[in-house]
Design an enzyme around this catalytic site. Sequence first.
Site, PDB file in Angstrom:
ATOM      1  CD  GLU A 169      -9.209   0.367   7.830  1.00  0.00           C
ATOM      2  OE1 GLU A 169      -9.171  -0.546   8.681  1.00  0.00           O
ATOM      3  OE2 GLU A 169      -8.618   1.455   7.987  1.00  0.00           O
ATOM      4  CG  HIS A 187      -6.083  -2.802   8.856  1.00  0.00           C
ATOM      5  ND1 HIS A 187      -6.293  -1.768   9.740  1.00  0.00           N
ATOM      6  CD2 HIS A 187      -4.758  -2.757   8.574  1.00  0.00           C
ATOM      7  CE1 HIS A 187      -5.157  -1.143   9.970  1.00  0.00           C
ATOM      8  NE2 HIS A 187      -4.208  -1.730   9.280  1.00  0.00           N
ATOM      9  CG  ASN A 209      -9.255  -2.186  12.044  1.00  0.00           C
ATOM     10  OD1 ASN A 209      -8.277  -2.758  11.547  1.00  0.00           O
ATOM     11  ND2 ASN A 209      -9.808  -1.120  11.489  1.00  0.00           N
ATOM     12  CG  ASP A 267      -0.289  -0.528   2.479  1.00  0.00           C
ATOM     13  OD1 ASP A 267       0.896  -0.195   2.720  1.00  0.00           O
ATOM     14  OD2 ASP A 267      -0.931  -1.278   3.225  1.00  0.00           O
TER      15      ASP A 267
END
EC number: 3.5.99.6
Length: 243
Positions: free
Chosen positions: A144, A139, A137, A67
């Site tokens: 996400e 990811h 979380n 990313d």
Amino acid sequence: MQLYNLRNKQLASQYVAIEFLKQIKARPDAVLGLATGSTMTDLYTQLSDLLNANHVDVSGVRTFNLDEYVGAGPKDLHSYYAYMHQRFFNQNEQWNEDNIYIPSGVAEDLDQEAKHYEDALKAVGQPDIQILGIGENGHIGFNEPGTPFDSQTRVVDLTPSTMHANSVHFKHSEDVPKQALSMGLSSIMRAKRIILLAFGDKKIDAIQRLVNGETTEDLPASILHNHDNVEIIVDDVIYQAIK
């Protein structure tokens, strides 16, 4: 999916560095999926040292980063381009810039940039090893919670929790990027082998849910249950908490 406790970040990073070294020695044109963030800092230091100590020619190795922040260019110190070059590629002069793939966060057409990146990834075939971290979380990459399992490289909106976690790297909260270009979950799953690293108490919940929970798009990392060659590498802190 195999879970291993390698005691601490240093030993875990050493293990992964050796696995990368072995892969590059076995296949000089290896395709490697790379990740960034604080989890990976020791890995790149140790891998650079091993490659240099063994006089390994890396000019044919192809790398694909997961990313990049939208709006971050190569000269931006907060960009993942800068992260990778400062910590890894600049440590060995034989790296071939033409074989280093990092999405451009400043492309004029971000959707077209994402398509080009996905096409380039598909063109080289299956990455030999994909390294991953995991967000608090759940990811992986910047996929996400709620990301479709069939997602490919695209522009993504970062959640408040991810932005909060990223804010430690920025002087002002308003400078924290709100979007990123990220490989999709299906893009990640094409790799022949996946190694996920997680250290420290902030990652306990995510690893607990990954190891013991169901496969659901609410926990993006849970897609890894559908892959037949995944290693989850943790430290003592996480291992003792989830066992």
